[in-house]
Each structure stands twice: as C-alpha cells, then as structure tokens.
Enzyme design. Sequence first.
Site, PDB file in Angstrom:
ATOM      1  N   ARG A  24      -8.792  -8.429  -1.193  1.00 43.31           N
ATOM      2  CA  ARG A  24      -8.833  -9.420  -2.379  1.00 43.31           C
ATOM      3  C   ARG A  24      -8.824 -10.634  -2.020  1.00 43.31           C
ATOM      4  NH1 ARG A  24      -3.140  -7.098  -4.695  1.00 43.31           N
ATOM      5  NH2 ARG A  24      -3.092  -6.328  -2.535  1.00 43.31           N
ATOM      6  N   GLU A 185       7.525   4.486  -2.580  1.00 39.25           N
ATOM      7  CA  GLU A 185       6.453   3.571  -2.878  1.00 39.25           C
ATOM      8  C   GLU A 185       5.967   3.581  -4.348  1.00 39.25           C
ATOM      9  OE1 GLU A 185       4.610   1.475  -0.494  1.00 39.25           O
ATOM     10  OE2 GLU A 185       6.665   1.906  -0.086  1.00 39.25           O
TER      11      GLU A 185
HETATM   12  C1  UD1 Z   1       4.210  -1.884   2.001  1.00 39.51           C
HETATM   13  C2  UD1 Z   1       5.123  -1.038   2.008  1.00 39.51           C
HETATM   14  C3  UD1 Z   1       6.025  -1.153   0.595  1.00 39.51           C
HETATM   15  C4  UD1 Z   1       6.547  -2.748   0.528  1.00 39.51           C
HETATM   16  C5  UD1 Z   1       5.355  -3.547   0.820  1.00 39.51           C
HETATM   17  C6  UD1 Z   1       5.724  -5.166   0.792  1.00 39.51           C
HETATM   18  C7  UD1 Z   1       4.730   0.903   3.094  1.00 39.51           C
HETATM   19  C8  UD1 Z   1       4.169   2.384   3.121  1.00 39.51           C
HETATM   20  N1  UD1 Z   1       4.932   0.318   2.054  1.00 39.51           N
HETATM   21  O1  UD1 Z   1       3.413  -1.396   1.013  1.00 39.51           O
HETATM   22  O2  UD1 Z   1       7.220  -0.487   0.415  1.00 39.51           O
HETATM   23  O3  UD1 Z   1       6.963  -3.049  -0.588  1.00 39.51           O
HETATM   24  O4  UD1 Z   1       4.705  -3.204   1.952  1.00 39.51           O
HETATM   25  O5  UD1 Z   1       4.589  -5.877   0.880  1.00 39.51           O
HETATM   26  O6  UD1 Z   1       5.072   0.573   4.177  1.00 39.51           O
HETATM   27  N2  UD1 Z   1      -0.949  -2.724   7.625  1.00 39.51           N
HETATM   28  C9  UD1 Z   1      -1.424  -2.161   8.755  1.00 39.51           C
HETATM   29  N3  UD1 Z   1      -2.053  -1.279   8.985  1.00 39.51           N
HETATM   30  C10 UD1 Z   1      -2.121  -0.096   7.873  1.00 39.51           C
HETATM   31  C11 UD1 Z   1      -1.750  -0.608   6.520  1.00 39.51           C
HETATM   32  C12 UD1 Z   1      -1.224  -1.789   6.676  1.00 39.51           C
HETATM   33  O7  UD1 Z   1      -1.371  -3.081   9.826  1.00 39.51           O
HETATM   34  O8  UD1 Z   1      -2.768   0.848   8.074  1.00 39.51           O
HETATM   35  C13 UD1 Z   1      -0.557  -3.889   7.317  1.00 39.51           C
HETATM   36  C14 UD1 Z   1      -1.338  -4.937   6.504  1.00 39.51           C
HETATM   37  O9  UD1 Z   1      -2.160  -5.775   7.303  1.00 39.51           O
HETATM   38  C15 UD1 Z   1      -0.169  -5.678   5.942  1.00 39.51           C
HETATM   39  C16 UD1 Z   1       1.056  -5.081   5.931  1.00 39.51           C
HETATM   40  O10 UD1 Z   1       0.701  -3.758   6.934  1.00 39.51           O
HETATM   41  O11 UD1 Z   1       0.304  -6.739   6.716  1.00 39.51           O
HETATM   42  C17 UD1 Z   1       1.307  -4.213   4.642  1.00 39.51           C
HETATM   43  O12 UD1 Z   1       0.181  -3.497   3.998  1.00 39.51           O
HETATM   44  P1  UD1 Z   1      -0.043  -3.372   2.527  1.00 39.51           P
HETATM   45  O13 UD1 Z   1      -1.132  -2.482   2.422  1.00 39.51           O
HETATM   46  O14 UD1 Z   1      -0.140  -4.824   2.031  1.00 39.51           O
HETATM   47  O15 UD1 Z   1       1.200  -2.900   2.188  1.00 39.51           O
HETATM   48  P2  UD1 Z   1       1.496  -1.448   1.137  1.00 39.51           P
HETATM   49  O16 UD1 Z   1       1.460  -0.450   1.835  1.00 39.51           O
HETATM   50  O17 UD1 Z   1       1.143  -1.849  -0.193  1.00 39.51           O
END
Ligand code: UD1
Length: 523
Positions: A24, A185
């Site tokens: 984004r 979630e």
């Molecule tokens: C996640 C949480 C959610 C929380 C939110 C806060 C989970 C399943 N959900 O949401 O409960 O409210 O964060 O922002 O954990 N990342 C990785 N590898 C991956 C996926 C993500 O390193 O495979 C990192 C991203 O770079 C980022 C962070 O984890 O820094 C969060 O990822 P994002 O996809 O934004 O979070 P959500 O899954 O939407």
Amino acid sequence: MTESTVAPATPAAVIVLAAGAGTRMKSKTPKILHPIGGRSMIGHALTAAAGLNPRELVAVVRHQRDLVADHILSLADTLGTVPVIADQDETPGTGRAVQCGLEALTAAASPTPDAGPRGTSGITGTVVVTYGDVPLLTTELLAELVATHESESNAVTVLTALLEDPTGYGRILRDTDGSVAGIVEHKDATEAQKQINEVNSGIYAFDGALLVTALAEVTTDNAQGEMYLTDVLSIARAAGGRVAAVTTQDRWQVEGANDRVQLQALGAEMNHRTLERHMRAGTSIQDPATTWIDSTVTLESDTTILPNTHLQGTTHLSEDAVVGPDTTLVDTTVGVGSTVTRTQASGAVIGDRAAVGPFTYLRPGTVLGEQGKIGAFYETKNTVIGRGSKLSHLGYAGDAEIGEYTNIGCGNITANYDGVNKHRTVIGDHVRTSSNTVFIAPVTVGDGAYTGAGAVVRKDVPAGALALTVAPQRNSEGWVEDRRPGSPAADAAARARVGHGTPTTDHTLTGRPTQSESGSTQR
Ligand code: UD1
Ligand code: CA
C-alpha cells in the site's frame, strides 16, 4: 503501571517482524525502509527493541530480502548489537514469521551449524515479538510489557489498545472475569466480535519454551490461509498457561504505517513528541508547526529555534545557539552562542560564538572557527576557517584553509577546479584580501598579506606582501562623447563638463551635438 515498577528487562530475544511486502506504500522502496523522523521505520523499531538489551535481536525478512537485510546490518553500530537476520519461507503469516525467527536464533547460537538439527527446543526465558512498521513504539512501553509479563509469570502477555475504529485489527476476546481468552482476526470474526474495540497491537511477551511448543500446533486453517501468531494465545490457555494483556492509553505507540497517509500522520506525531521533549529540556521553539527535528538530533539547554527550521541527522546545537528562521541543518554542529540565520548546511562544524548567514550554503567539510563569520551569499565546501576570520559577503571558498583573524573581502572566490582536478588554497593569519580577489589554486598566501581589488592570485603571496595583478588605470578623456555621441551618457558627460567650466565643444548646454559637430570631434 508506572515507570517505577518497571524491572530491568533482559529478554532472551526480541523478534522484529519485517517480512511483509507493504504494497500500500506504492513504492519501489520496501515499506520499512521509508524514513520517518530521521530514521527508517525498521530503524526505529530496532532501536526500541535494542533498548531492552535482549540477548539476541532478530529481524525476520523476506520481501526485498537483500536490500532490507543490508540496511538492518548497517544499523549494527548505532544499535550496539548485530541483529540476527532470519529468512521467512513461503509459508505466510505472523506465526510462521516468529517460528523462522526462533529457528535463526538457535542456528546463530550453535557454534557448529553442521552438527545436525538442533531445533528450537533449547529456547528459554522471555521472547518479545514486535513489528518493523510501528515507529512510535518506545523501549519504555516494551519494558512495561516485559515487567508485567514476568511479575505475573504469564505464558503470554499481549499489548492492546482501545480504538474508536478497530476495523482490520485482531480483537481481544475476554472471559466474563476479564481474563484474556484469545484473539480473533477481523476477517474471521463474527458480527458480535467485530463490535469489540480492544485490539491486538501485534506486540507481545511470550514464555520462550511455551512459544516454541504452541507454534508447532498452529495451522493455516483460517480465512487468510496463514499461520496466525494470535492462535498461540488460545493454545497457551488450553495448556494451562496464564494469558494477560497490558492496555496502553497511547494508541500512537502501537500504530503501524501501511500507506503514505499514515506515514505522514505518524511522522507529524513523532515530530510533535520530539519538539515537546526538547522544549521540556530547555530549548525554545518559537513555531512548532514549521519546525522539524529528527529524533537523532541533540540539543543543549538554552538553545533557540526560530520558525521554518529543519534539523536533521546527527545535528547538534550547543548552549545559547540561535538557529533560524528558514534554516536546514544536516549533520551539522553549532557551537556555544552561535547564530545561524537562513542557512542550508550539511556536514559542517560551526565553532563557538560564530555567525552564519543570512542566505549561506555550507557544504560538507566546512569548519568555522570560534567567533568566525560566513556571511550573505557565501558557499563553502571542504574549507577550514580559523578563529575570528570572516568571509562576510558574496563568494565561494572550496578546498581551502584560512588562518586566524583573516578578513576575506567581498566577492572572493577560490578557483579550486581546473576542469580535471581540485586544488587547495591556503591563506594565513591576519590576511586582508580586497574585493573580487580570485585565488587560482593551488596557491598559498602568507600571514599578514594583502591583495588588491580584483586581484587574480596565480602565484604564492609572501607574508606581508601586497598582491596586485590588475594593470594601472588609464582614463581616456572624452571617450564617451567621442564614441557614443547622442547617447544619454554622452549628454550627461557634456552637462558635467560644462558645469565644471571646461567645455571642449561649443554646442549649448541643453543642445545635442549635431551629426557634423560630433563627427568633427572624432579622432
Ligand atoms: C496482525 C495481527 C492482528 C493485529 C495486527 C496489528 C496476526 C494473525 N494478526 O494483523 O491481530 O491486530 O497485526 O497490526 O498476527 N509479517 C511477517 N511475515 C508474514 C506476515 C506478516 O513478517 O508472513 C509482518 C509484517 O511485515 C508486519 C507484521 O508482521 O510487520 C504484521 O503483518 P500484517 O499483515 O500487517 O498484520 P495482520 O496479519 O494484518
Ligand atoms: Ca498491519
């Protein structure tokens, strides 16, 4: 919880998640490398994490892996520790990201990586998980989370916040007695659960051993087909562990930047907090709305910052310095009691009680001595200027060394570039150079020497000499009336001549010479 209850925290590890793509942002640059308040987003996240003094600091990467890993490793000096880089594989989700982080941790700890699979079974102590895109998070809040986690002997302690609009976040599920039951979630939540406005920040303290065993049970059986880290909470509960929350009132500290609109909002809030910190520590900031100070800048007390001033990088202002208005300083040091007005400076060192500006451009390697001056419309680069020396107006000094108490006249230029190489100009102490002197480098001017106006100094000037290079002046009398007849200048010259009683032609005071008259005066 107050700060006094915070125990010194030394977790086994802090794992910073930074594998996501951040689409984004609509940028070729990975999201977490975008700058905010003078550091990359991941730089802020790692700085807050390193403040806990964990035994290991881990960053989990995947998207633009090499670029991100190189940047993270380049921060080792400022962090005071070399982060462990963990690569996430193709299995998506925060749960898998943490698992990869834990695996990299044990691999890094193993003296002989070829000795066979060690697994993650050896991990004990507190493991903190946080995100690379949450730039306002502080070490203090992380320490409070760890202190609560350890004092309550929790299996998991999650940092939560109450949001007016919780859309998109995981929701905190609590039992009727208020204890934390788990996280659902947004995409998996029922309509009733979507009404919950307590959200998961994504920042946690875990019991390390529990985290390893619980992650082994996490599946991708959910709306997004990802391994959810959030599933660890209900798994820990089912195994008899205590799960609790620390709820922060400061939503900014848990807010991530997903697009450039959020990045700007977080940047403005970070600046606001930085300015407030400096004002409370003794800096006067006349107009916070137009003042931007990187989090890396240091200011002594009784400094004053005037409107529209930007202080960046490693810039430092000493006591009683006054900077601005309309000034940008990058990696620049300003001495005690100095003033810097309407100036752009980068990599410069300004001594005590010195004056710079207005409309001055200091480039890297500029060193101005105590009580020195670089005035209006001056550009300097790679130039060391001694105590009390002045370059007051209109000029350029590059690759130069100027001694003490020397006065460089208006419009002086060091011609340092011959089209191929740069050369040095060395000027001694107590030198006086006249207007429009050009120094053709390499050249040396001795102590106490003078130059004449318009001198083009190609040869060294001995101490105490006056360097003159311009031919003596010769006035060609009557030249204008002869060569520019009929022009306003010739008219003025004629009037002046008559007024002084020395007419050389006999036309009247106001009359213009006829073509034949003027023709008759030609030589
Ligand atoms: C996640 C949480 C959610 C929380 C939110 C806060 C989970 C399943 N959900 O949401 O409960 O409210 O964060 O922002 O954990 N990342 C990785 N590898 C991956 C996926 C993500 O390193 O495979 C990192 C991203 O770079 C980022 C962070 O984890 O820094 C969060 O990822 P994002 O996809 O934004 O979070 P959500 O899954 O939407
Ligand atoms: Ca997110």
